[in-house]
Enzyme design. Structure first.
Site, PDB file in Angstrom:
ATOM      1  CB  SER A   1      67.843  24.190 -39.285  1.00 48.91           C
ATOM      2  OG  SER A   1      68.188  25.345 -40.011  1.00 48.91           O
TER       3      SER A   1
ATOM      4  CE1 TYR B   1      62.926  26.425 -39.022  1.00 48.49           C
ATOM      5  CE2 TYR B   1      65.056  27.510 -39.241  1.00 48.49           C
ATOM      6  CZ  TYR B   1      64.201  26.466 -39.556  1.00 48.49           C
ATOM      7  OH  TYR B   1      64.628  25.467 -40.390  1.00 48.49           O
TER       8      TYR B   1
END
Length: 336
Positions: free
Chosen positions: A170, A183
């Site tokens: 990501s 995350y």
């Protein structure tokens, strides 16, 4: 900074290859399965049993469902993951490409949380642990099994590669401004895994690359999608990201690379970082790090310690689902 052109070059190499996609029941994973299938690949959709109906809907949308298979799997369960690779080889003969896509984001703040128990003590962040387990340990499981099985392949691609792995990280694997602690930490870990895997992967002629999508419209981003669109920011569709994944997996020039995808903006991150090291750190420190690398290479790698704490039986993590309603463990990749 190195730009990447999105083309269809080398995609013909996917015909007849067998591809495993984790978190394949929807979002980026579902579109990735469709993309590989459209280029002639056999596709194995790996996701939680509770996501079966969504995975079957993806397979029903394929032109030749006989070239697809759903395997229910929890990416944290080693026995289930072992079975995934074994059943793939039994059905299609080999594993040629693996896309480690499964991931999840926490549903509540971690560092800002002041939730306490009945004694007034701060509660353990169980959900954050699960996010890190799924996004990092699950990706490690996927990568390790991919390398093991692909190492037994004959060369599968024109460059002599025996297989190809794409880790879906990501933009949060490079930047941490969102403050989503579990995350962001787990995605930085996945980026580290991409870097750490290169020595082992190159030994067995397997290409391991990454992709770092920015905002992508999936179930896990729906809470702020409207604001993103109204701001007019670049954004991805799952289909667009899937195309980049497929391209990264077959491009023979990509080894240890990672493509950041922000709509029409594509940038290579890993080799760009290397190009900028002298400007960032200074020539003296870069030379020092290169010398250290040479020393360790001459020793056959970093000598590993034997610590008493690591000799204990690992604590088994819970296998409960984080969120039954949205199937958070493996599905609907959130990318920020």
């Amino acid at each position: 900074m190195r730009s990447i052109a999105l083309t269809n070059a080398h995609l013909e190499e996917l015909k007849g290859k067998t591809v495993i996609v984790t978190g394949a029941a929807g979002g980026i994973g579902g579109e990735t399965a469709r993309t590989y299938h459209s280029h002639g690949s056999n596709v194995v959709l790996a996701d939680l049993e509770q996501m079966r109906s969504f995975a079957e809907a993806v397979m029903a949308s394929l032109s030749e469902p006989s070239r697809a298979m759903f395997v229910p799997v929890d990416i944290l369960d080693w026995a289930q993951m072992t079975s995934l690779f074994r059943s793939t080889k039994e059905r299609f003969g080999s594993v040629d490409v693996v896309v480690a896509n499964a991931g999840v984001m926490e549903s509540r703040p971690v560092l800002e949380s002041n939730e306490v128990d009945e004694n007034g003590d701060l509660k353990e962040p169980a959900e954050a642990y699960k996010v890190i387990d799924i996004n990092l340990k699950g990706t490690l499981n996927t990568l390790r099994l991919a390398l093991f099985h692909m190492a037994k392949n004959e060369p599968k691609f024109p460059d002599g590669s025996r297989g190809s792995v794409v880790l879906v990280t990501s933009t949060s694997g490079y930047f941490g401004g969102t403050g989503v602690a579990a995350y962001v930490s787990s995605k930085h870990g996945a980026t580290g895994l991409l870097r750490a895997s290169q020595v082992a992967a190159n030994k067995v002629q397997i290409r391991v690359n990454g992709i770092a999508p920015s905002f992508t419209a999936t179930r896990l981003t729906e809470n702020f999608a409207k604001a993103w669109y109204e701001a007019g920011f670049e954004h991805n569709t799952p289909h667009h990201v899937a195309h980049v994944i497929a391209q990264m997996s077959v491009d023979p020039s990509r080894r240890g690379a990672c493509c950041l995808v922000a709509g029409r903006i594509l940038r290579e991150m890993e080799h760009s970082r290397t190009d900028l090291l002298s400007e960032w750190l200074g020539d003296e420190l870069v030379q020092f790090m290169n010398n250290v690398g040479g020393l360790l290479a001459g020793m056959g790698g970093l000598p590993l310690p034997k610590l008493p704490a690591l000799q204990q039986e690992p604590r088994r993590s819970s296998r409960t689902s984080m969120n039954q309603a949205s199937g958070l463990r493996n599905s609907g990749k959130a990318s920020m």
